[in-house]
Write a protein that holds these residues in place. Structure first.
Motif, mmCIF file in Angstrom:
data_model
loop_
_atom_site.group_PDB
_atom_site.id
_atom_site.type_symbol
_atom_site.label_atom_id
_atom_site.label_comp_id
_atom_site.label_asym_id
_atom_site.label_seq_id
_atom_site.Cartn_x
_atom_site.Cartn_y
_atom_site.Cartn_z
ATOM 1 N N TYR A 54 0.797 -1.225 0.000
ATOM 2 C CA TYR A 54 0.000 0.000 0.000
ATOM 3 C C TYR A 54 0.833 1.280 0.000
ATOM 4 O O TYR A 54 0.289 2.364 -0.118
ATOM 5 C CB TYR A 54 -0.947 0.009 1.202
ATOM 6 C CG TYR A 54 -2.039 -1.028 1.112
ATOM 7 C CD1 TYR A 54 -3.200 -0.778 0.389
ATOM 8 C CD2 TYR A 54 -1.914 -2.277 1.727
ATOM 9 C CE1 TYR A 54 -4.212 -1.735 0.289
ATOM 10 C CE2 TYR A 54 -2.912 -3.233 1.628
ATOM 11 C CZ TYR A 54 -4.057 -2.952 0.907
ATOM 12 O OH TYR A 54 -5.047 -3.903 0.809
ATOM 13 N N SER A 55 2.140 1.167 0.130
ATOM 14 C CA SER A 55 2.988 2.357 0.214
ATOM 15 C C SER A 55 3.597 2.683 -1.146
ATOM 16 O O SER A 55 4.270 1.839 -1.741
ATOM 17 C CB SER A 55 4.118 2.128 1.221
ATOM 18 O OG SER A 55 3.580 1.887 2.496
ATOM 19 N N THR A 80 1.392 -0.127 -7.021
ATOM 20 C CA THR A 80 1.040 0.979 -6.135
ATOM 21 C C THR A 80 1.337 2.276 -6.865
ATOM 22 O O THR A 80 2.456 2.490 -7.323
ATOM 23 C CB THR A 80 1.854 0.898 -4.832
ATOM 24 O OG1 THR A 80 1.709 -0.408 -4.284
ATOM 25 C CG2 THR A 80 1.364 1.923 -3.829
ATOM 26 N N PRO A 83 0.425 9.803 -6.295
ATOM 27 C CA PRO A 83 -0.164 10.892 -7.079
ATOM 28 C C PRO A 83 0.712 11.232 -8.288
ATOM 29 O O PRO A 83 1.927 11.353 -8.176
ATOM 30 C CB PRO A 83 -0.203 12.059 -6.087
ATOM 31 C CG PRO A 83 -0.292 11.392 -4.752
ATOM 32 C CD PRO A 83 0.546 10.149 -4.874
ATOM 33 N N GLN A 103 -7.705 -0.195 -4.386
ATOM 34 C CA GLN A 103 -7.832 1.065 -3.630
ATOM 35 C C GLN A 103 -7.695 2.231 -4.597
ATOM 36 O O GLN A 103 -6.854 2.209 -5.489
ATOM 37 C CB GLN A 103 -6.717 1.128 -2.578
ATOM 38 C CG GLN A 103 -6.632 2.442 -1.823
ATOM 39 C CD GLN A 103 -5.442 2.438 -0.877
ATOM 40 O OE1 GLN A 103 -5.360 1.636 0.040
ATOM 41 N NE2 GLN A 103 -4.501 3.348 -1.107
ATOM 42 N N GLY A 104 -8.496 3.270 -4.400
ATOM 43 C CA GLY A 104 -8.371 4.491 -5.189
ATOM 44 C C GLY A 104 -9.044 4.415 -6.548
ATOM 45 O O GLY A 104 -10.043 3.726 -6.720
ATOM 46 N N ASN A 150 -2.572 6.910 -12.153
ATOM 47 C CA ASN A 150 -3.367 7.193 -10.972
ATOM 48 C C ASN A 150 -4.300 8.358 -11.292
ATOM 49 O O ASN A 150 -3.862 9.414 -11.742
ATOM 50 C CB ASN A 150 -2.445 7.556 -9.797
ATOM 51 C CG ASN A 150 -3.185 7.702 -8.493
ATOM 52 O OD1 ASN A 150 -4.413 7.681 -8.442
ATOM 53 N ND2 ASN A 150 -2.435 7.848 -7.414
ATOM 54 N N LEU A 152 -6.123 9.916 -9.067
ATOM 55 C CA LEU A 152 -6.300 10.753 -7.884
ATOM 56 C C LEU A 152 -5.104 11.690 -7.705
ATOM 57 O O LEU A 152 -3.971 11.222 -7.618
ATOM 58 C CB LEU A 152 -6.484 9.887 -6.644
ATOM 59 C CG LEU A 152 -7.684 8.932 -6.692
ATOM 60 C CD1 LEU A 152 -7.701 8.025 -5.473
ATOM 61 C CD2 LEU A 152 -8.979 9.704 -6.813
ATOM 62 N N ARG A 154 -4.097 13.481 -5.132
ATOM 63 C CA ARG A 154 -3.433 13.572 -3.825
ATOM 64 C C ARG A 154 -3.475 12.274 -3.029
ATOM 65 O O ARG A 154 -3.133 12.252 -1.855
ATOM 66 C CB ARG A 154 -4.064 14.696 -3.002
ATOM 67 C CG ARG A 154 -3.745 16.090 -3.544
ATOM 68 C CD ARG A 154 -4.361 17.194 -2.726
ATOM 69 N NE ARG A 154 -5.792 17.306 -2.892
ATOM 70 C CZ ARG A 154 -6.404 17.877 -3.927
ATOM 71 N NH1 ARG A 154 -5.691 18.378 -4.905
ATOM 72 N NH2 ARG A 154 -7.711 17.945 -4.000
ATOM 73 N N GLU A 155 -3.890 11.182 -3.656
ATOM 74 C CA GLU A 155 -4.017 9.920 -2.925
ATOM 75 C C GLU A 155 -3.335 8.782 -3.681
ATOM 76 O O GLU A 155 -3.094 8.884 -4.877
ATOM 77 C CB GLU A 155 -5.499 9.578 -2.729
ATOM 78 C CG GLU A 155 -6.241 10.591 -1.873
ATOM 79 C CD GLU A 155 -7.721 10.290 -1.790
ATOM 80 O OE1 GLU A 155 -8.083 9.104 -1.673
ATOM 81 O OE2 GLU A 155 -8.513 11.240 -1.864
ATOM 82 N N THR A 156 -3.089 7.703 -2.982
ATOM 83 C CA THR A 156 -2.482 6.506 -3.564
ATOM 84 C C THR A 156 -3.572 5.578 -4.087
ATOM 85 O O THR A 156 -4.611 5.408 -3.453
ATOM 86 C CB THR A 156 -1.652 5.770 -2.487
ATOM 87 O OG1 THR A 156 -0.620 6.649 -2.036
ATOM 88 C CG2 THR A 156 -1.034 4.494 -3.031
ATOM 89 N N SER A 157 -3.313 4.988 -5.239
ATOM 90 C CA SER A 157 -4.190 3.955 -5.792
ATOM 91 C C SER A 157 -3.408 2.649 -5.854
ATOM 92 O O SER A 157 -2.184 2.660 -6.008
ATOM 93 C CB SER A 157 -4.686 4.348 -7.188
ATOM 94 O OG SER A 157 -5.514 5.486 -7.110
#
Length: 194
Positions: A54-55, A80, A83, A103-104, A150, A152, A154-157
């Motif tokens: 997730y990182s 992973t 942004p 995720q994302g 990605n 998004l 400002r977020e991680t996908s």
């Protein structure tokens, strides 16, 4: 190349079910059946990945080898996306791939090869799809040229990719003037390599 050792219960379940589906398919499996299976495992955000998946990495999207099956030949890779991270326009070295969003949100832009002159290539955009958690897609050569990014700011996908082999290299296409691209073979590595 190390594989993530501490798999979650839901990852182990996915791998067991993948082996069953790929044993049933003719000639290396059925990507559409794999897509249906992955979609079921992603429903309601129920696929839990190992913590290290997730990182994001600072320079490029991360590639984590989750599983490589020596008997059936498939591999499972978690990507992973921090942004702004994205792939170049690339192919899949002739391998089918099923991907899903854990995720994302991601954007996938598909392209079709429209012209070739020696080492120069021209592509026509086909479609751009934005996908959220639980959405899956299937890429079957020769329709294998795309860009993944990605969605998004400002977020991680996080996405999971199941390949009909191990994708250790691909061809990336670098834009030139007048809509032409130059190809370059690039080796692919895993973030979890020592």
């Amino acid at each position: 190349m190390p594989v993530i050792e501490a798999l979650t219960r839901t990852c182990e379940s996915l791998l067991t079910n993948l082996e069953t589906v790929l044993r049933q398919g003719p000639g290396g499996g059925n990507p559409r059946a794999v897509q249906d299976l992955l979609e079921k495992h992603l429903q309601g955000g129920s696929l839990e990945l190992p913590e290290g998946c997730y990182s994001p990495t600072p320079k490029s999207y991360g590639r984590h080898l989750l599983h490589r099956d020596p008997t059936l030949g498939f591999s499972v890779v978690v990507m992973t996306w921090g942004p702004g991270q994205r792939t170049p326009l690339h192919d899949h070295a002739g391998l089918w791939c099923v991907e899903g969003v854990v995720q994302g949100r991601i954007c996938i832009s598909d392209y079709e090869l429209s012209d070739r002159r020696g080492d120069l290539f021209r592509f026509r955009p086909l479609r751009r799809v934005e996908a959220g958690v639980g959405v899956t897609g299937c890429l079957i050569p020769p329709a294998e040229h795309h860009v993944v990014e990605n969605a998004l700011p400002r977020e991680t996908s996080v996405t999971v990719h199941i390949y009909g082999g191990e994708m250790s290299e691909c061809t990336a296409f670098e834009p030139l003037e007048d809509g032409w691209y130059h190809q370059r073979r690039i080796p692919l590595s895993y973030t979890n390599e020592p």
